[in-house]
Structures are given as C-alpha cells and as structure tokens.
Design a protein around this motif. Structure first.
Motif, PDB file in Angstrom:
ATOM      1  N   HIS A  55       0.793  -1.262   0.222  1.00 43.48           N
ATOM      2  CA  HIS A  55       0.037  -0.187   0.023  1.00 43.48           C
ATOM      3  C   HIS A  55       0.975   1.250   0.015  1.00 43.48           C
ATOM      4  O   HIS A  55       1.789   1.353   0.681  1.00 43.48           O
ATOM      5  N   HIS A  56       0.462   2.164  -0.678  1.00 36.67           N
ATOM      6  CA  HIS A  56       1.413   3.542  -0.717  1.00 36.67           C
ATOM      7  C   HIS A  56       0.708   4.848  -1.322  1.00 36.67           C
ATOM      8  O   HIS A  56      -0.394   4.519  -1.950  1.00 36.67           O
ATOM      9  N   ALA A  57       0.895   5.650  -0.860  1.00 34.50           N
ATOM     10  CA  ALA A  57       0.422   7.132  -1.428  1.00 34.50           C
ATOM     11  C   ALA A  57       1.744   7.955  -1.625  1.00 34.50           C
ATOM     12  O   ALA A  57       2.486   8.225  -0.686  1.00 34.50           O
ATOM     13  N   VAL A  58       1.907   8.514  -2.820  1.00 34.63           N
ATOM     14  CA  VAL A  58       3.127   9.209  -3.256  1.00 34.63           C
ATOM     15  C   VAL A  58       2.531  10.589  -3.600  1.00 34.63           C
ATOM     16  O   VAL A  58       1.815  10.741  -4.381  1.00 34.63           O
ATOM     17  N   ALA A  59       3.212  11.667  -2.863  1.00 31.28           N
ATOM     18  CA  ALA A  59       3.000  13.146  -3.276  1.00 31.28           C
ATOM     19  C   ALA A  59       1.289  13.281  -3.355  1.00 31.28           C
ATOM     20  O   ALA A  59       0.612  12.959  -2.451  1.00 31.28           O
ATOM     21  N   ASP A  60       0.835  14.041  -4.215  1.00 32.76           N
ATOM     22  CA  ASP A  60      -0.594  14.603  -4.265  1.00 32.76           C
ATOM     23  C   ASP A  60      -1.310  13.405  -4.878  1.00 32.76           C
ATOM     24  O   ASP A  60      -2.799  13.393  -4.801  1.00 32.76           O
ATOM     25  N   GLY A  61      -0.846  12.194  -5.082  1.00 36.47           N
ATOM     26  CA  GLY A  61      -1.593  11.484  -5.988  1.00 36.47           C
ATOM     27  C   GLY A  61      -2.065  11.568  -7.302  1.00 36.47           C
ATOM     28  O   GLY A  61      -3.001  10.784  -7.708  1.00 36.47           O
ATOM     29  N   LYS A  62      -1.958  12.638  -8.192  1.00 42.08           N
ATOM     30  CA  LYS A  62      -2.458  12.967  -9.032  1.00 42.08           C
ATOM     31  C   LYS A  62      -1.725  12.466 -10.610  1.00 42.08           C
ATOM     32  O   LYS A  62      -2.155  12.500 -11.496  1.00 42.08           O
ATOM     33  N   ALA A  63      -0.718  11.731 -10.074  1.00 39.49           N
ATOM     34  CA  ALA A  63      -0.152  10.847 -11.123  1.00 39.49           C
ATOM     35  C   ALA A  63       0.684   9.516 -10.572  1.00 39.49           C
ATOM     36  O   ALA A  63       0.469   9.425  -9.436  1.00 39.49           O
ATOM     37  N   ASP A  64       0.893   8.630 -11.697  1.00 44.06           N
ATOM     38  CA  ASP A  64       1.586   7.427 -10.959  1.00 44.06           C
ATOM     39  C   ASP A  64       2.921   7.534 -10.663  1.00 44.06           C
ATOM     40  O   ASP A  64       3.959   7.015 -11.155  1.00 44.06           O
ATOM     41  N   TYR A  65       3.271   8.413  -9.404  1.00 47.17           N
ATOM     42  CA  TYR A  65       4.447   8.642  -8.988  1.00 47.17           C
ATOM     43  C   TYR A  65       4.922   7.169  -8.476  1.00 47.17           C
ATOM     44  O   TYR A  65       4.157   6.343  -7.815  1.00 47.17           O
ATOM     45  N   ALA A  66       6.218   7.341  -8.271  1.00 46.53           N
ATOM     46  CA  ALA A  66       6.965   6.314  -7.931  1.00 46.53           C
ATOM     47  C   ALA A  66       8.042   6.670  -6.659  1.00 46.53           C
ATOM     48  O   ALA A  66       8.426   7.869  -6.727  1.00 46.53           O
ATOM     49  N   PHE A  67       8.316   5.598  -5.719  1.00 48.98           N
ATOM     50  CA  PHE A  67       9.189   6.169  -4.665  1.00 48.98           C
ATOM     51  C   PHE A  67      10.217   4.731  -4.404  1.00 48.98           C
ATOM     52  O   PHE A  67       9.674   3.687  -4.624  1.00 48.98           O
ATOM     53  N   VAL A  68      11.340   5.068  -4.043  1.00 48.59           N
ATOM     54  CA  VAL A  68      12.374   4.097  -3.743  1.00 48.59           C
ATOM     55  C   VAL A  68      12.889   4.729  -2.479  1.00 48.59           C
ATOM     56  O   VAL A  68      13.511   5.557  -2.489  1.00 48.59           O
ATOM     57  N   TYR A  69      12.990   3.832  -1.525  1.00 46.51           N
ATOM     58  CA  TYR A  69      13.751   4.141  -0.183  1.00 46.51           C
ATOM     59  C   TYR A  69      14.667   3.144   0.317  1.00 46.51           C
ATOM     60  O   TYR A  69      14.157   1.923   0.296  1.00 46.51           O
ATOM     61  N   LEU A  70      16.070   3.316   0.331  1.00 48.61           N
ATOM     62  CA  LEU A  70      17.033   2.405   0.809  1.00 48.61           C
ATOM     63  C   LEU A  70      17.655   2.880   2.189  1.00 48.61           C
ATOM     64  O   LEU A  70      17.974   4.078   2.455  1.00 48.61           O
ATOM     65  N   ASN A  71      17.599   1.780   2.859  1.00 49.20           N
ATOM     66  CA  ASN A  71      18.164   1.995   4.261  1.00 49.20           C
ATOM     67  C   ASN A  71      19.046   1.130   4.481  1.00 49.20           C
ATOM     68  O   ASN A  71      19.098  -0.340   4.719  1.00 49.20           O
ATOM     69  N   ILE A  72      20.408   1.621   4.910  1.00 53.49           N
ATOM     70  CA  ILE A  72      21.245   0.732   5.329  1.00 53.49           C
ATOM     71  C   ILE A  72      21.617   0.892   6.733  1.00 53.49           C
ATOM     72  O   ILE A  72      21.698   1.779   7.460  1.00 53.49           O
ATOM     73  N   ARG A  73      21.564  -0.388   7.537  1.00 56.62           N
ATOM     74  CA  ARG A  73      21.558  -0.004   8.961  1.00 56.62           C
ATOM     75  C   ARG A  73      23.157  -1.022   9.168  1.00 56.62           C
ATOM     76  O   ARG A  73      23.226  -2.038   8.729  1.00 56.62           O
ATOM     77  N   MET A  74      24.043  -0.503  10.187  1.00 54.31           N
ATOM     78  CA  MET A  74      25.236  -0.948  10.319  1.00 54.31           C
ATOM     79  C   MET A  74      25.849  -0.715  11.676  1.00 54.31           C
ATOM     80  O   MET A  74      25.033   0.176  12.353  1.00 54.31           O
ATOM     81  N   PHE A 102      13.990   7.475 -15.012  1.00 56.28           N
ATOM     82  CA  PHE A 102      13.855   8.980 -14.829  1.00 56.28           C
ATOM     83  C   PHE A 102      13.195   9.623 -16.123  1.00 56.28           C
ATOM     84  O   PHE A 102      12.525  10.768 -16.252  1.00 56.28           O
ATOM     85  N   SER A 103      13.479   9.026 -17.240  1.00 52.96           N
ATOM     86  CA  SER A 103      12.974   9.863 -18.356  1.00 52.96           C
ATOM     87  C   SER A 103      11.501   9.468 -18.700  1.00 52.96           C
ATOM     88  O   SER A 103      10.727   9.948 -19.714  1.00 52.96           O
ATOM     89  N   LYS A 104      10.945   8.324 -18.047  1.00 49.14           N
ATOM     90  CA  LYS A 104       9.488   8.070 -18.354  1.00 49.14           C
ATOM     91  C   LYS A 104       8.683   8.386 -17.404  1.00 49.14           C
ATOM     92  O   LYS A 104       7.393   8.457 -17.577  1.00 49.14           O
ATOM     93  N   ARG A 105       8.886   8.826 -16.043  1.00 55.85           N
ATOM     94  CA  ARG A 105       8.211   8.648 -14.927  1.00 55.85           C
ATOM     95  C   ARG A 105       8.757   9.860 -13.852  1.00 55.85           C
ATOM     96  O   ARG A 105      10.001   9.833 -14.039  1.00 55.85           O
ATOM     97  N   HIS A 106       7.749  10.024 -12.902  1.00 57.85           N
ATOM     98  CA  HIS A 106       8.504  10.833 -11.616  1.00 57.85           C
ATOM     99  C   HIS A 106       8.618   9.810 -10.668  1.00 57.85           C
ATOM    100  O   HIS A 106       7.752   8.998 -10.338  1.00 57.85           O
ATOM    101  N   ILE A 107      10.049   9.849  -9.946  1.00 60.29           N
ATOM    102  CA  ILE A 107      10.325   8.949  -9.180  1.00 60.29           C
ATOM    103  C   ILE A 107      11.262   9.528  -8.115  1.00 60.29           C
ATOM    104  O   ILE A 107      12.098  10.332  -8.638  1.00 60.29           O
ATOM    105  N   GLY A 108      10.920   9.406  -6.993  1.00 62.99           N
ATOM    106  CA  GLY A 108      11.780   9.992  -5.790  1.00 62.99           C
ATOM    107  C   GLY A 108      12.748   9.018  -5.132  1.00 62.99           C
ATOM    108  O   GLY A 108      12.152   7.517  -4.944  1.00 62.99           O
ATOM    109  N   ILE A 109      13.940   8.975  -4.973  1.00 63.79           N
ATOM    110  CA  ILE A 109      14.738   8.141  -4.312  1.00 63.79           C
ATOM    111  C   ILE A 109      15.600   8.653  -3.011  1.00 63.79           C
ATOM    112  O   ILE A 109      16.035   9.727  -2.994  1.00 63.79           O
ATOM    113  N   THR A 110      15.359   7.896  -2.193  1.00 63.52           N
ATOM    114  CA  THR A 110      16.159   8.149  -0.979  1.00 63.52           C
ATOM    115  C   THR A 110      17.069   7.124  -0.117  1.00 63.52           C
ATOM    116  O   THR A 110      16.494   6.195  -0.386  1.00 63.52           O
ATOM    117  N   LEU A 111      18.294   7.544   0.190  1.00 65.00           N
ATOM    118  CA  LEU A 111      19.225   6.604   0.506  1.00 65.00           C
ATOM    119  C   LEU A 111      19.681   6.933   1.756  1.00 65.00           C
ATOM    120  O   LEU A 111      20.116   8.112   2.035  1.00 65.00           O
TER     121      LEU A 111
END
Length: 136
Positions: A55-74, A102-111
């Motif tokens: 389940h997800h909700a990204v930004a304002d939901g007006k488009a098919d936005y994507a998100f990738v969250y990467l977390n390193i635990r050390m 990135f050339s096809k869609r809006h995507i947010g990435i956080t590491l």
C-alpha cells in the motif's frame, strides 16, 4: 550486519530489475575498504533485501508517482569518511540503475545510512560468517 533494505512502490517493477539492483548494491558494499585497506562490511553479514510496498501514497496522488527508499543499517565503528564514501558509491549505483526510468516517470529516491551505536539486543545465529572467514 550490514543490512540494506529497499522499500519501493510496486508500480516500477515492470520497468526495472530489482534483483539485479540488489546484487549490484551487495557487490558495491563488499568492495568497500577502510583507511587501512580492510573490508568495511563482512561478506557473511552483508544482505540486500527489496520489498514492494503493498500500500502506498506518493505526493498528491495526481499521477503514477514512484518512490524507492533504501536504508542501510550498520554497527558503529566506521569513520565518517568511510560511511560517506559507501553512501556516495551506493547512491551512484542506484542513480545509474534507475536512470532509464527517470526519462519515463516521476520517481523519488532516498538512501539513508543508520548506525546502531547502542543496541539493546543484537542476537545472531548464522553459519554464513564461518564459511567466509575461512577464505580470509
């Protein structure tokens, strides 16, 4: 440890190979060296896992936005320079992997890299470490 966990919106699965990204990131982690030339991350403890968010909700939901969250635990003990270098190299891999999207869609990435200096409990049971410690 270290564990790198990737959480992503499943709307990108048809456009990318998450298993390939996991292998690339694990290989990058295993190439990391500290100031003395020693491995930063143990082979037997390095894990990269990716999960689509059911389940997800990204930004304002007006488009098919994507998100990738990467977390390193050390665990604690690595210098700031080593942590920054690892983060920079991993983020470069992630950027290269997702560049076609990135050339096809809006995507947010956080590491993010989290260090666990004061663990209350750190139980382990593994036969992976001895397997790789024999090779060193």
């Amino acid at each position: 440890m270290p564990h790198l966990v990737i959480l992503y919106t499943p709307n990108i699965e048809a456009e990318t190979d998450m298993t390939a990204l996991c292998r690339t990131l694990a290989d990058t982690m295993l190439r990391q060296r500290d100031e003395a030339g020693q491995p930063v991350f143990p082979v037997g403890g390095t894990r990269v896992l990716a999960y689509p968010a059911a389940h997800h909700a990204v930004a304002d939901g007006k488009a098919d936005y994507a998100f990738v969250y990467l977390n390193i635990r050390m665990a604690a003990g690595r210098s700031e320079a080593v942590k920054k270098n690892a983060g920079d190299e991993l983020l470069a891999d992630v950027r290269a992997h997702f560049e076609p999207i990135f050339s096809k869609r809006h995507i947010g990435i956080t590491l993010q890299i989290d260090e666990s200096p004061g663990q209350v409990y750190d139980g382990k049971h593994s036969n992976l470490h001895p397997l790789f410690n024999k090779q060193q």
